[in-house]
Design a protein around this motif. Structure first.
Motif, PDB file in Angstrom:
ATOM      1  N   TYR A  21       0.807  -1.348  -0.008  1.00  0.00           N
ATOM      2  CA  TYR A  21       0.049   0.092   0.095  1.00  0.00           C
ATOM      3  C   TYR A  21       0.926   1.169  -0.038  1.00  0.00           C
ATOM      4  CZ  TYR A  21      -3.358  -3.619   1.229  1.00  0.00           C
ATOM      5  OH  TYR A  21      -3.982  -4.551   1.117  1.00  0.00           O
ATOM      6  N   ALA A  22       2.181   1.245   0.108  1.00  0.00           N
ATOM      7  CA  ALA A  22       3.185   2.365   0.036  1.00  0.00           C
ATOM      8  C   ALA A  22       2.767   3.066  -1.417  1.00  0.00           C
ATOM      9  CB  ALA A  22       4.701   1.789   0.181  1.00  0.00           C
ATOM     10  N   LYS A  23       2.904   4.158  -1.117  1.00  0.00           N
ATOM     11  CA  LYS A  23       2.798   5.051  -2.249  1.00  0.00           C
ATOM     12  C   LYS A  23       4.250   5.508  -3.095  1.00  0.00           C
ATOM     13  CE  LYS A  23      -1.399   7.199  -0.676  1.00  0.00           C
ATOM     14  NZ  LYS A  23      -2.142   8.476  -0.365  1.00  0.00           N
ATOM     15  N   VAL A  24       4.398   4.407  -3.716  1.00  0.00           N
ATOM     16  CA  VAL A  24       5.827   4.343  -4.463  1.00  0.00           C
ATOM     17  C   VAL A  24       5.515   3.827  -5.981  1.00  0.00           C
ATOM     18  CG1 VAL A  24       7.385   4.019  -2.511  1.00  0.00           C
ATOM     19  CG2 VAL A  24       6.445   2.186  -3.678  1.00  0.00           C
ATOM     20  N   SER A  25       6.453   4.133  -6.879  1.00  0.00           N
ATOM     21  CA  SER A  25       6.504   3.350  -8.191  1.00  0.00           C
ATOM     22  C   SER A  25       6.044   2.082  -8.398  1.00  0.00           C
ATOM     23  CB  SER A  25       7.604   4.149  -8.993  1.00  0.00           C
ATOM     24  OG  SER A  25       8.785   3.253  -8.851  1.00  0.00           O
ATOM     25  N   LYS A  26       5.482   1.777  -9.349  1.00  0.00           N
ATOM     26  CA  LYS A  26       5.446   0.198  -9.833  1.00  0.00           C
ATOM     27  C   LYS A  26       6.871  -0.471  -9.683  1.00  0.00           C
ATOM     28  CE  LYS A  26       1.058   0.529 -11.894  1.00  0.00           C
ATOM     29  NZ  LYS A  26       0.417  -0.006 -13.226  1.00  0.00           N
ATOM     30  N   LYS A  27       7.910   0.314 -10.128  1.00  0.00           N
ATOM     31  CA  LYS A  27       9.251  -0.307 -10.375  1.00  0.00           C
ATOM     32  C   LYS A  27       9.569  -0.838  -9.098  1.00  0.00           C
ATOM     33  CE  LYS A  27      13.564  -1.010 -11.840  1.00  0.00           C
ATOM     34  NZ  LYS A  27      14.033  -2.133 -11.418  1.00  0.00           N
ATOM     35  N   ILE A  28       9.552   0.276  -8.189  1.00  0.00           N
ATOM     36  CA  ILE A  28       9.884   0.170  -6.657  1.00  0.00           C
ATOM     37  C   ILE A  28       9.368  -0.931  -6.113  1.00  0.00           C
ATOM     38  CG2 ILE A  28      10.148   1.181  -4.295  1.00  0.00           C
ATOM     39  CD1 ILE A  28      10.988   3.753  -5.709  1.00  0.00           C
ATOM     40  N   LYS A  29       7.994  -1.065  -6.025  1.00  0.00           N
ATOM     41  CA  LYS A  29       7.300  -2.190  -5.663  1.00  0.00           C
ATOM     42  C   LYS A  29       7.586  -3.463  -6.173  1.00  0.00           C
ATOM     43  CE  LYS A  29       2.874   0.029  -4.185  1.00  0.00           C
ATOM     44  NZ  LYS A  29       1.359  -0.128  -4.248  1.00  0.00           N
ATOM     45  N   PHE A  30       7.781  -3.699  -7.667  1.00  0.00           N
ATOM     46  CA  PHE A  30       8.316  -4.903  -8.086  1.00  0.00           C
ATOM     47  C   PHE A  30       9.765  -5.134  -7.441  1.00  0.00           C
ATOM     48  CE2 PHE A  30      10.753  -7.141 -11.342  1.00  0.00           C
ATOM     49  CZ  PHE A  30       9.839  -8.085 -11.768  1.00  0.00           C
ATOM     50  N   ASP A  31      10.749  -4.425  -7.311  1.00  0.00           N
ATOM     51  CA  ASP A  31      11.773  -4.486  -6.736  1.00  0.00           C
ATOM     52  C   ASP A  31      11.746  -5.265  -5.375  1.00  0.00           C
ATOM     53  OD1 ASP A  31      13.076  -3.938  -9.218  1.00  0.00           O
ATOM     54  OD2 ASP A  31      13.796  -1.888  -8.359  1.00  0.00           O
ATOM     55  N   TRP A  32      10.915  -4.401  -4.530  1.00  0.00           N
ATOM     56  CA  TRP A  32      10.670  -4.859  -3.080  1.00  0.00           C
ATOM     57  C   TRP A  32      10.090  -6.276  -3.008  1.00  0.00           C
ATOM     58  CZ3 TRP A  32       7.297  -0.203  -0.973  1.00  0.00           C
ATOM     59  CH2 TRP A  32       8.077   0.706  -0.499  1.00  0.00           C
ATOM     60  N   ASN A  33       9.228  -6.625  -4.087  1.00  0.00           N
ATOM     61  CA  ASN A  33       8.530  -7.951  -4.076  1.00  0.00           C
ATOM     62  C   ASN A  33       9.451  -8.956  -4.400  1.00  0.00           C
ATOM     63  OD1 ASN A  33       6.353  -9.463  -4.080  1.00  0.00           O
ATOM     64  ND2 ASN A  33       6.284  -9.435  -6.360  1.00  0.00           N
ATOM     65  N   ILE A  34      10.524  -8.774  -5.222  1.00  0.00           N
ATOM     66  CA  ILE A  34      11.667  -9.610  -5.365  1.00  0.00           C
ATOM     67  C   ILE A  34      12.439  -9.800  -4.139  1.00  0.00           C
ATOM     68  CG2 ILE A  34      13.756 -10.151  -6.966  1.00  0.00           C
ATOM     69  CD1 ILE A  34      12.086  -8.872  -9.308  1.00  0.00           C
ATOM     70  N   ASP A  35      12.776  -8.738  -3.645  1.00  0.00           N
ATOM     71  CA  ASP A  35      13.698  -8.796  -2.420  1.00  0.00           C
ATOM     72  C   ASP A  35      13.222  -9.559  -1.152  1.00  0.00           C
ATOM     73  OD1 ASP A  35      15.828  -7.636  -4.049  1.00  0.00           O
ATOM     74  OD2 ASP A  35      15.190  -5.541  -2.873  1.00  0.00           O
ATOM     75  N   ILE A  36      11.667  -9.172  -1.048  1.00  0.00           N
ATOM     76  CA  ILE A  36      10.752  -9.692   0.305  1.00  0.00           C
ATOM     77  C   ILE A  36      10.886 -11.369  -0.276  1.00  0.00           C
ATOM     78  CG2 ILE A  36       8.742  -9.760   1.316  1.00  0.00           C
ATOM     79  CD1 ILE A  36       8.806  -6.729   1.015  1.00  0.00           C
ATOM     80  N   ASN A  37      10.501 -11.527  -1.477  1.00  0.00           N
ATOM     81  CA  ASN A  37      10.344 -13.154  -1.903  1.00  0.00           C
ATOM     82  C   ASN A  37      11.478 -13.954  -1.397  1.00  0.00           C
ATOM     83  OD1 ASN A  37       7.396 -12.729  -2.248  1.00  0.00           O
ATOM     84  ND2 ASN A  37       7.686 -12.629  -4.454  1.00  0.00           N
ATOM     85  N   LYS A  38      12.455 -13.367  -1.851  1.00  0.00           N
ATOM     86  CA  LYS A  38      13.874 -13.951  -1.715  1.00  0.00           C
ATOM     87  C   LYS A  38      14.079 -14.073  -0.212  1.00  0.00           C
ATOM     88  CE  LYS A  38      16.437 -12.435  -5.741  1.00  0.00           C
ATOM     89  NZ  LYS A  38      17.565 -11.451  -6.238  1.00  0.00           N
ATOM     90  N   TYR A  39      13.956 -13.195   0.706  1.00  0.00           N
ATOM     91  CA  TYR A  39      13.991 -13.383   2.160  1.00  0.00           C
ATOM     92  C   TYR A  39      13.232 -14.413   2.516  1.00  0.00           C
ATOM     93  CZ  TYR A  39      13.969 -12.187   7.068  1.00  0.00           C
ATOM     94  OH  TYR A  39      13.891 -12.171   8.264  1.00  0.00           O
TER      95      TYR A  39
END
Length: 137
Positions: A21-39
């Protein structure tokens, strides 16, 4: 921002506030998603995961994707349905039936806690769940 809370030596709660729900770009959310899934999929110290969902709007598309990712490992999972004070008892029961039916497709054991900080509902159950996880390790 990721917040780390040390409960006692060697035991931490990690908070990802507003993830999804963070108000950031789709690119940043995509990058977060990859990092969080790896973790989540590769961490050797992670005991369990608590997902907070607004009971009025449970199982959004992002939630479905996230739960599908978590289904790949056998992590302890607890879903906390927040803002229970916003719904009637009957509506809460309908939401519980809906989410339990939806969650039955996963191989994970998933606990569901109804929660309202406003009416002090579910606080003790959540504390017990966290304490239980810490004693498992």
């Amino acid at each position: 921002m990721i917040n780390f809370f040390e409960i006692s030596p060697g035991y931490r709660l990690v908070d990802l506030p507003g993830y999804g729900y963070a108000k950031v770009s789709k690119k940043i959310k995509f990058d977060w998603n990859i990092d969080i899934n790896k973790y989540l999929l590769n961490s050797t110290s992670l005991i369990g995961l608590i997902i907070f969902m607004d009971i009025r709007y449970i199982i959004k598309e992002l939630d479905k994707k996230f739960l599908n990712t978590l289904n790949k490992n056998k992590m302890l999972l607890c879903i906390v349905l927040t803002k229970a004070d916003k719904l009637s008892f009957n509506m809460i029961q309908k939401k519980i039936i809906f989410i339990n039916k939806y969650l039955s497709i996963f191989r994970l054991k998933i606990d569901v806690i109804i929660f309202s900080s406003f009416k002090n509902i579910g606080i003790n159950e959540l504390k017990k769940k966290i304490n239980c996880w810490f004693t498992l390790n």
